[in-house]
Design an enzyme around this catalytic site. Structure first.
Site, PDB file in Angstrom:
ATOM      1  N   LYS A  78       0.814  -1.216   0.000  1.00 45.15           N
ATOM      2  CA  LYS A  78       0.000   0.000   0.000  1.00 45.15           C
ATOM      3  C   LYS A  78       0.850   1.269   0.000  1.00 45.15           C
ATOM      4  CE  LYS A  78      -3.963  -2.258   0.437  1.00 45.15           C
ATOM      5  NZ  LYS A  78      -3.509  -3.521  -0.078  1.00 45.15           N
TER       6      LYS A  78
ATOM      7  N   THR B  28       3.336 -13.720  -7.169  1.00 44.50           N
ATOM      8  CA  THR B  28       1.947 -13.498  -6.761  1.00 44.50           C
ATOM      9  C   THR B  28       1.261 -14.844  -6.688  1.00 44.50           C
ATOM     10  OG1 THR B  28      -0.232 -12.635  -7.332  1.00 44.50           O
ATOM     11  CG2 THR B  28       1.247 -12.995  -9.176  1.00 44.50           C
TER      12      THR B  28
ATOM     13  N   ASP C 274      -1.666 -15.119  -7.308  1.00 44.78           N
ATOM     14  CA  ASP C 274      -2.702 -15.040  -8.344  1.00 44.78           C
ATOM     15  C   ASP C 274      -2.266 -15.641  -9.677  1.00 44.78           C
ATOM     16  OD1 ASP C 274      -4.131 -13.747  -6.428  1.00 44.78           O
ATOM     17  OD2 ASP C 274      -4.085 -11.779  -7.374  1.00 44.78           O
TER      18      ASP C 274
ATOM     19  N   MET D  58      -9.198 -16.071  -3.792  1.00 42.44           N
ATOM     20  CA  MET D  58      -8.573 -14.807  -4.195  1.00 42.44           C
ATOM     21  C   MET D  58      -8.371 -14.785  -5.709  1.00 42.44           C
ATOM     22  SD  MET D  58      -5.785 -13.522  -1.451  1.00 42.44           S
ATOM     23  CE  MET D  58      -6.293 -12.672   0.035  1.00 42.44           C
TER      24      MET D  58
ATOM     25  N   ARG E 113     -24.476 -22.445   1.675  1.00 40.34           N
ATOM     26  CA  ARG E 113     -23.596 -21.721   2.606  1.00 40.34           C
ATOM     27  C   ARG E 113     -22.362 -21.266   1.839  1.00 40.34           C
ATOM     28  NH1 ARG E 113     -27.503 -22.388   5.246  1.00 40.34           N
ATOM     29  NH2 ARG E 113     -27.692 -23.163   7.391  1.00 40.34           N
TER      30      ARG E 113
ATOM     31  N   LEU F 100      -5.994 -17.157   4.034  1.00 39.28           N
ATOM     32  CA  LEU F 100      -5.472 -18.511   4.258  1.00 39.28           C
ATOM     33  C   LEU F 100      -4.720 -19.000   3.023  1.00 39.28           C
ATOM     34  CD1 LEU F 100      -8.539 -20.217   5.959  1.00 39.28           C
ATOM     35  CD2 LEU F 100      -6.308 -19.785   6.995  1.00 39.28           C
TER      36      LEU F 100
HETATM   37  O1  F6P Z   1      -1.709 -10.878  -4.090  1.00 42.01           O
HETATM   38  C1  F6P Z   1      -2.907 -10.582  -4.744  1.00 42.01           C
HETATM   39  C2  F6P Z   1      -4.035 -10.786  -3.827  1.00 42.01           C
HETATM   40  O2  F6P Z   1      -3.825 -12.038  -3.276  1.00 42.01           O
HETATM   41  C3  F6P Z   1      -5.409 -10.689  -4.479  1.00 42.01           C
HETATM   42  O3  F6P Z   1      -5.871 -11.864  -5.006  1.00 42.01           O
HETATM   43  C4  F6P Z   1      -6.269 -10.131  -3.391  1.00 42.01           C
HETATM   44  O4  F6P Z   1      -7.373  -9.443  -3.857  1.00 42.01           O
HETATM   45  C5  F6P Z   1      -5.332  -9.246  -2.685  1.00 42.01           C
HETATM   46  O5  F6P Z   1      -4.046  -9.839  -2.807  1.00 42.01           O
HETATM   47  C6  F6P Z   1      -5.660  -8.963  -1.285  1.00 42.01           C
HETATM   48  O6  F6P Z   1      -4.547  -8.490  -0.603  1.00 42.01           O
HETATM   49  P1  F6P Z   1      -4.585  -7.553   0.670  1.00 42.01           P
HETATM   50  O7  F6P Z   1      -5.782  -7.911   1.450  1.00 42.01           O
HETATM   51  O8  F6P Z   1      -3.314  -7.888   1.358  1.00 42.01           O
HETATM   52  O9  F6P Z   1      -4.626  -6.160   0.164  1.00 42.01           O
END
Ligand code: F6P
Length: 341
Positions: A72, A121, A123, A165, A261, A268
């Protein structure tokens, strides 16, 4: 040489493997390794620590990052400040493990930095490499969850909806869902049809299947609809996805005979110790990064292509996210297995 080591962006299982492998190789060859703490933050605030062999011995097996990270840090408009602070570290070069934010950020604020990039990543959506470390661990979490949830789904005759995610691409949902033969997989690259999904759930119900497990990527969306994300007006932390599994669970209960649900796997997926596959990958990537640094091959990245870890121009990993091809061979496998996708 005096080489910096930095981890940036969200953590990913295997970051400590990169740190250990690269540090072992560099220290073993007589170089000094300076860890930058908390990603870009550590440069701006001049927080570093010299990495000693005894501190990193064995950390490859741990989740998280020994150096800390940040996803961030505000960097826009801070190029001069960044470069001035970086100069104070007196580094000959930097090995940075990061994602799109890290490398696009470096391109903007310090394009001439002597750097070796290690794409990272969970992702799995970075350009220039066929797989990123952390992905295998993340999809193991997803497939373990689906396998476990199938038991409670069957016992209660429910649909369980598992949210993964993947804020841009559907790789985690696709890989984790396919490995566990989830009943349906919803990814952003293939917006789903609500009527077709309802028809599928109704059909399986009529066939007498005891329970079902659906995997949905956090950025998935229905045809003609937007992805669900948390719009905190003015939040300095930006857009945060999440909530689609809950929405679908409610919709399933109002549209089909199923009770439903939802489970959000969230962080995690990032916090488990790396799988053996990720450990092999990070050992190879970390060693290659150290070797490129020792050869002063700055402006390069270490990537995985056709079964090998090789070097590539840093710009290869600085492109837009690598999305799932909607007709990818894993999509075809899902279809052949009777998975709704
Ligand atoms: O690293 C990418 C990721 O895992 C995304 O899939 C997810 O949206 C994001 O990070 C969330 O990260 P944080 O909650 O640490 O900002």
């Amino acid at each position: 040489m005096r080489i910096g080591l930095m981890t940036g962006g969200g953590d990913a299982p295997g970051l400590n493997g990169i740190i250990e492998a690269a540090s072992r190789a560099l220290i073993g060859n007589g170089h000094e390794v300076i860890g930058i703490l908390d990603g870009f933050d550590g440069v701006f605030t001049n927080r570093t620590r010299e990495i000693k062999w005894n501190e990193i011995n064995g950390i490859h097996a741990d989740a998280g990052t020994f150096l800390g990270t940040s996803n961030k840090t505000k960097i826009i408009g801070r190029a001069d400040e960044f470069q001035a602070q970086y100069a104070k570290l007196k580094l000959d070069g930097l090995i940075a493990a990061g994602g799109d934010g890290t490398f696009i950020g470096i391109q903007r604020i310090a394009p001439n930095l002597p750097i070796i990039g290690v794409p990272k990543t969970i992702d799995n959506d970075l350009q220039g490499t066929e797989v990123t470390f952390g992905y295998d661990t993340a999809i193991s979490v997803v497939s373990d969850a689906v396998d476990a949830l199938r038991k409670t789904a069957n016992s209660h005759h429910r649909v369980m909806i598992v949210e993964t995610m993947g804020r841009t691409a559907g790789w985690i949902a696709l890989g984790g869902g396919l490995a566990s033969y989830a009943d349906a997989i919803l990814i952003p690259e293939r917006p789903f049809s609500r009527p077709k999904l309802a028809e599928f759930l109704n059909r399986r119900h009529a066939e007498g299947i005891p329970g079902m497990v659906l995997v949905v990527s956090e950025a998935a969306k229905a045809d003609g609809e937007n992805a669900v994300f948390d719009e905190i007006a003015g939040s300095i932390h930006g857009v945060r996805f999440g909530g689609i599994a809950e929405r679908i669970a409610r919709w399933v209960e109002t549209t089909t005979p199923w009770e439903a649900r939802h489970v959000v796997l969230g962080h995690l997926q990032r916090s488990r110790a790396p799988t053996t596959t990720d450990r092999f990958l990070t050992a190879a990537l970390g060693l290659k990064a150290a070797s490129l640094a020792m050869q002063k091959k700055w402006g390069t990245a270490v990537v995985y292509r056709e079964g090998r870890v090789i070097e590539a121009p840093l710009t290869d990993i600085q492109g837009p996210p690598r999305m799932v091809d909607p007709e990818h061979r894993w999509v075809k496998s899902c279809q052949s297995l009777g998975i709704f996708i």
